[in-house]
Design a protein around this motif. Structure first.
Motif, short mmCIF file in Angstrom:
data_model
loop_
_atom_site.label_atom_id
_atom_site.label_comp_id
_atom_site.label_asym_id
_atom_site.label_seq_id
_atom_site.Cartn_x
_atom_site.Cartn_y
_atom_site.Cartn_z
N LYS A 1 28.73 -12.05 1.40
CA LYS A 1 27.65 -11.15 1.85
C LYS A 1 26.55 -11.06 0.81
O LYS A 1 25.36 -11.14 1.14
CB LYS A 1 28.20 -9.75 2.12
CG LYS A 1 29.01 -9.62 3.38
CD LYS A 1 29.53 -8.19 3.52
CE LYS A 1 30.57 -8.11 4.61
NZ LYS A 1 31.21 -6.76 4.66
N LYS A 2 26.93 -10.89 -0.45
CA LYS A 2 25.94 -10.76 -1.52
C LYS A 2 25.16 -12.07 -1.71
O LYS A 2 23.97 -12.04 -2.01
CB LYS A 2 26.60 -10.33 -2.83
CG LYS A 2 27.05 -8.89 -2.81
CD LYS A 2 27.47 -8.42 -4.18
CE LYS A 2 27.82 -6.96 -4.17
NZ LYS A 2 26.66 -6.09 -4.17
N THR A 3 25.84 -13.19 -1.52
CA THR A 3 25.17 -14.48 -1.63
C THR A 3 24.07 -14.60 -0.58
O THR A 3 22.97 -15.06 -0.87
CB THR A 3 26.19 -15.63 -1.48
OG1 THR A 3 27.17 -15.50 -2.52
CG2 THR A 3 25.52 -16.98 -1.58
N LYS B 1 15.51 -14.27 -2.66
CA LYS B 1 14.85 -15.37 -3.37
C LYS B 1 13.86 -16.09 -2.45
O LYS B 1 12.80 -16.53 -2.88
CB LYS B 1 15.88 -16.35 -3.92
CG LYS B 1 16.61 -15.81 -5.13
CD LYS B 1 17.60 -16.82 -5.68
CE LYS B 1 18.35 -16.28 -6.87
NZ LYS B 1 19.30 -17.24 -7.41
N SER B 2 14.23 -16.20 -1.18
CA SER B 2 13.33 -16.81 -0.20
C SER B 2 12.07 -15.99 -0.04
O SER B 2 10.97 -16.54 0.11
CB SER B 2 14.06 -16.96 1.14
OG SER B 2 13.19 -17.47 2.11
N GLN B 3 12.20 -14.66 -0.07
CA GLN B 3 11.03 -13.79 0.03
C GLN B 3 10.08 -14.01 -1.13
O GLN B 3 8.86 -14.04 -0.95
CB GLN B 3 11.46 -12.33 0.08
CG GLN B 3 12.11 -11.91 1.37
CD GLN B 3 12.63 -10.48 1.33
OE1 GLN B 3 12.75 -9.89 0.26
NE2 GLN B 3 12.95 -9.95 2.49
N LYS C 1 7.01 -7.72 -4.89
CA LYS C 1 8.28 -8.27 -4.42
C LYS C 1 9.14 -8.74 -5.59
O LYS C 1 10.34 -8.50 -5.63
CB LYS C 1 8.04 -9.45 -3.47
CG LYS C 1 7.94 -9.07 -2.04
CD LYS C 1 9.25 -8.57 -1.55
CE LYS C 1 9.15 -8.13 -0.12
NZ LYS C 1 10.25 -7.26 0.28
N ILE C 2 8.53 -9.44 -6.53
CA ILE C 2 9.27 -9.97 -7.67
C ILE C 2 9.90 -8.83 -8.47
O ILE C 2 11.08 -8.89 -8.83
CB ILE C 2 8.36 -10.85 -8.56
CG1 ILE C 2 8.02 -12.14 -7.81
CG2 ILE C 2 9.03 -11.16 -9.88
CD1 ILE C 2 6.94 -12.97 -8.47
N ALA D 1 13.86 -7.97 -8.94
CA ALA D 1 14.42 -7.90 -10.29
C ALA D 1 15.13 -6.57 -10.50
O ALA D 1 16.17 -6.50 -11.17
CB ALA D 1 13.31 -8.08 -11.32
N ALA D 2 14.60 -5.51 -9.91
CA ALA D 2 15.24 -4.20 -10.03
C ALA D 2 16.59 -4.17 -9.33
O ALA D 2 17.50 -3.45 -9.75
CB ALA D 2 14.33 -3.12 -9.46
N LYS D 3 16.74 -4.96 -8.28
CA LYS D 3 18.01 -5.04 -7.56
C LYS D 3 19.05 -5.88 -8.30
O LYS D 3 20.22 -5.84 -7.98
CB LYS D 3 17.80 -5.63 -6.16
CG LYS D 3 16.90 -4.84 -5.26
CD LYS D 3 17.58 -3.58 -4.78
CE LYS D 3 16.69 -2.87 -3.78
NZ LYS D 3 17.25 -1.59 -3.38
N GLY D 4 18.59 -6.69 -9.25
CA GLY D 4 19.52 -7.50 -10.02
C GLY D 4 19.66 -8.93 -9.55
O GLY D 4 20.43 -9.70 -10.13
N THR D 5 18.93 -9.31 -8.52
CA THR D 5 19.00 -10.69 -8.04
C THR D 5 18.33 -11.63 -9.03
O THR D 5 18.78 -12.75 -9.24
CB THR D 5 18.32 -10.80 -6.66
OG1 THR D 5 19.00 -9.93 -5.75
CG2 THR D 5 18.37 -12.21 -6.12
N LEU D 6 17.26 -11.14 -9.64
CA LEU D 6 16.49 -11.93 -10.60
C LEU D 6 16.48 -11.17 -11.92
O LEU D 6 16.33 -9.94 -11.93
CB LEU D 6 15.06 -12.10 -10.06
CG LEU D 6 14.12 -13.06 -10.72
CD1 LEU D 6 14.62 -14.49 -10.56
CD2 LEU D 6 12.75 -12.95 -10.08
N HIS D 7 16.63 -11.88 -13.03
CA HIS D 7 16.60 -11.23 -14.33
C HIS D 7 15.20 -10.69 -14.61
O HIS D 7 14.21 -11.28 -14.18
CB HIS D 7 17.01 -12.23 -15.42
CG HIS D 7 17.30 -11.59 -16.73
ND1 HIS D 7 16.33 -11.34 -17.66
CD2 HIS D 7 18.46 -11.14 -17.26
CE1 HIS D 7 16.88 -10.76 -18.72
NE2 HIS D 7 18.17 -10.63 -18.50
#
Length: 89
Positions: free
Chosen positions: A16-18, A25-27, A57-58, A62-68
């Motif tokens: 699910k997380k993936t 990342k697509s957004q 968006k970036i 990043a705040a959600k933790g998907t992106l550093h």
């Protein structure tokens, strides 16, 4: 395949997380492509608006933790430098 209940749950949670991370990342990629398209056209108003949206968006992702956070800052900085260079010309 996992036999233990907790391992089975981890597999499903990871799946699910993936999917969620892939969507996020697509957004980001879509927002950056829209910014670059507006920049290539030479439309500074649209490029500025798309930059603001991409930046938002970036940082949200990043705040959600998907992106550093440093990777997010690097991406925004790169976009900002491209926008400023285009405005200077």
């Amino acid at each position: 395949m996992a036999n233990i209940k907790s391992a089975k749950k981890r597999i499903s949670v990871t799946a699910k997380k993936t999917l969620i991370n892939r969507m996020r990342k697509s957004q980001i990629k879509t927002a950056i492509k829209r910014f670059e398209a507006a920049l290539a056209e030479g439309n500074m108003e649209a490029a500025t608006e798309n930059f603001k949206y991409a930046q938002k968006k970036i940082h949200q992702i990043a705040a959600k933790g998907t992106l550093h956070k440093n990777a997010a800052a690097r991406k925004v900085s790169k976009l900002a430098s491209r926008l400023n260079a285009a405005k200077a010309n």
